[in-house]
Scaffold this active site. Structure first.
Site, mmCIF file in Angstrom:
data_model
loop_
_atom_site.group_PDB
_atom_site.id
_atom_site.type_symbol
_atom_site.label_atom_id
_atom_site.label_comp_id
_atom_site.label_asym_id
_atom_site.label_seq_id
_atom_site.Cartn_x
_atom_site.Cartn_y
_atom_site.Cartn_z
ATOM 1 N N ASP A 86 59.230 47.072 109.313
ATOM 2 C CA ASP A 86 58.594 46.577 110.535
ATOM 3 C C ASP A 86 58.261 47.710 111.505
ATOM 4 O O ASP A 86 58.703 48.847 111.325
ATOM 5 C CB ASP A 86 59.501 45.534 111.214
ATOM 6 C CG ASP A 86 60.951 46.004 111.354
ATOM 7 O OD1 ASP A 86 61.226 47.195 111.114
ATOM 8 O OD2 ASP A 86 61.803 45.178 111.716
ATOM 9 N N ASN A 93 71.260 37.433 115.940
ATOM 10 C CA ASN A 93 70.844 36.037 115.753
ATOM 11 C C ASN A 93 70.470 35.737 114.300
ATOM 12 O O ASN A 93 69.867 34.714 114.001
ATOM 13 C CB ASN A 93 69.677 35.700 116.694
ATOM 14 C CG ASN A 93 68.439 36.553 116.431
ATOM 15 O OD1 ASN A 93 68.404 37.321 115.475
ATOM 16 N ND2 ASN A 93 67.431 36.425 117.281
ATOM 17 N N GLU A 100 62.391 36.444 113.150
ATOM 18 C CA GLU A 100 63.290 35.796 114.103
ATOM 19 C C GLU A 100 63.632 34.380 113.647
ATOM 20 O O GLU A 100 62.955 33.823 112.782
ATOM 21 C CB GLU A 100 62.598 35.733 115.477
ATOM 22 C CG GLU A 100 62.297 37.098 116.077
ATOM 23 C CD GLU A 100 63.533 37.752 116.703
ATOM 24 O OE1 GLU A 100 64.673 37.407 116.300
ATOM 25 O OE2 GLU A 100 63.366 38.613 117.578
HETATM 26 C C1 GLP Z 1 65.914 45.379 114.887
HETATM 27 C C2 GLP Z 1 65.300 45.690 113.524
HETATM 28 C C3 GLP Z 1 66.123 45.113 112.406
HETATM 29 C C4 GLP Z 1 67.565 45.488 112.577
HETATM 30 C C5 GLP Z 1 68.089 44.932 113.879
HETATM 31 C C6 GLP Z 1 69.552 45.230 114.126
HETATM 32 O O1 GLP Z 1 65.600 44.127 115.344
HETATM 33 N N1 GLP Z 1 63.958 45.210 113.416
HETATM 34 O O2 GLP Z 1 65.615 45.597 111.164
HETATM 35 O O3 GLP Z 1 68.322 44.991 111.510
HETATM 36 O O4 GLP Z 1 67.323 45.517 114.925
HETATM 37 O O5 GLP Z 1 69.679 46.511 114.649
HETATM 38 P P1 GLP Z 1 71.015 47.331 114.718
HETATM 39 O O6 GLP Z 1 71.268 47.828 113.341
HETATM 40 O O7 GLP Z 1 70.723 48.446 115.678
HETATM 41 O O8 GLP Z 1 72.068 46.416 115.217
#
Ligand code: GLP
Length: 259
Positions: free
Chosen positions: A67, A141, A148
């Site tokens: 993404d 979430n 989402e």
């Molecule tokens: C973002 C990314 C996800 C990731 C999530 C959790 O939303 N698009 O791919 O898994 O954050 O991030 P973190 O690993 O910093 O908790």
């Protein structure tokens, strides 16, 4: 689903890096799906070490990132383009022609163009033979990529509006200024992710425990997009003790490595 519970973030990262490196060693031209966020940083650190000290070779590997935020140029320090360069790509011998990250420079008002672009991204994945391994973090979430809650479980790469919770969770990367946190992203769909031959999901910390429990113990629902990995033939979930702390221990394929 194979669930591996490790003591802490570092152990989780080493184990996940081992799975990624095995995939690359078995098939040097592997197609890897990569993730951003704080969760995979330790995995990337270990892959860099393996490259430098053990000669792990990425020269034939193709990568597809999950993404990217819309509105951030690749040079923006919070763009996922920048993140990937700084956290992994510039330290290994991956061929830059084989790196793919969704473009963040789309115009949100030009829906047709975005649609065509997303179709092109999907085509590149197919042309590459599909992903051998998709590395995933998880949102508090239950989101994966930027799919989402409520995202269609069959969806392909497309534009998504970020939820308030995800924007708040990620505000720390934007000086806690919500006005600077992007509102939209382009993300591979849950359907795209599920076609990867291996899905490797990592999670660390107490704030992920609820999402991990829902992912593993179901029900499978679009309200917890990660829960679809229950249907995957080769899903591996590597979590640390805190992220796994709400799991019942009745799962058949659970491996713990705790003292
Ligand atoms: C973002 C990314 C996800 C990731 C999530 C959790 O939303 N698009 O791919 O898994 O954050 O991030 P973190 O690993 O910093 O908790």
């Amino acid at each position: 689903m194979l669930i591996v519970i490790k003591k802490n973030y570092e152990e989780m990262s080493l184990e996940a890096a081992r799975v990624v490196s095995e995939t690359v060693r078995e098939k040097p031209s592997s197609v890897l799906g990569l993730a951003t966020g704080s969760s995979p940083l330790g995995v990337y650190k270990e892959l860099i070490r393996m490259h430098k000290e053990e000669g792990l070779d990425f020269s034939k590997v193709t990568t597809f990132n999950l993404d990217e935020y819309i509105g951030l140029a690749p040079s923006h320090p919070q763009s996922y383009h920048y993140f990937m360069q700084e956290s992994l790509f510039k330290y290994i011998n991956v061929d830059e022609r084989f790196i793919h990250i969704p473009s963040g420079m789309a115009d949100v008002n030009d829906v047709n163009r975005i649609h065509r672009y997303c179709g092109w991204y999907e085509e590149q994945i197919s042309k590459g033979g599909g992903m051998d391994l998709q590395l995933l973090g998880i949102g508090a979430n239950g989101h994966i990529g930027f799919n989402e809650p409520g995202s269609s479980l069959g969806a392909r790469t497309r534009i998504k509006t970020l939820t308030q919770q995800t924007r708040e969770d990620n505000a720390r990367f934007f000086n806690n200024d919500m006005n600077k946190v992007p509102k939209y992203a382009i993300t591979m769909g849950v359907g795209t992710i599920m076609e990867s031959r291996i899905v490797l999901l990592i999670a660390s910390g107490r704030q992920k425990a609820e999402a991990v429990k829902k992912t593993v113990e179901g029900p499978i629902t679009a309200m917890v997009p990660a829960s679809i990995v229950q249907m995957h033939r080769k899903a591996i979930l590597i979590v640390d003790e805190e992220a796994g702390s709400l799991l019942g221990l009745q799962h058949e394929q659970i491996v713990t490595d705790l003292e």
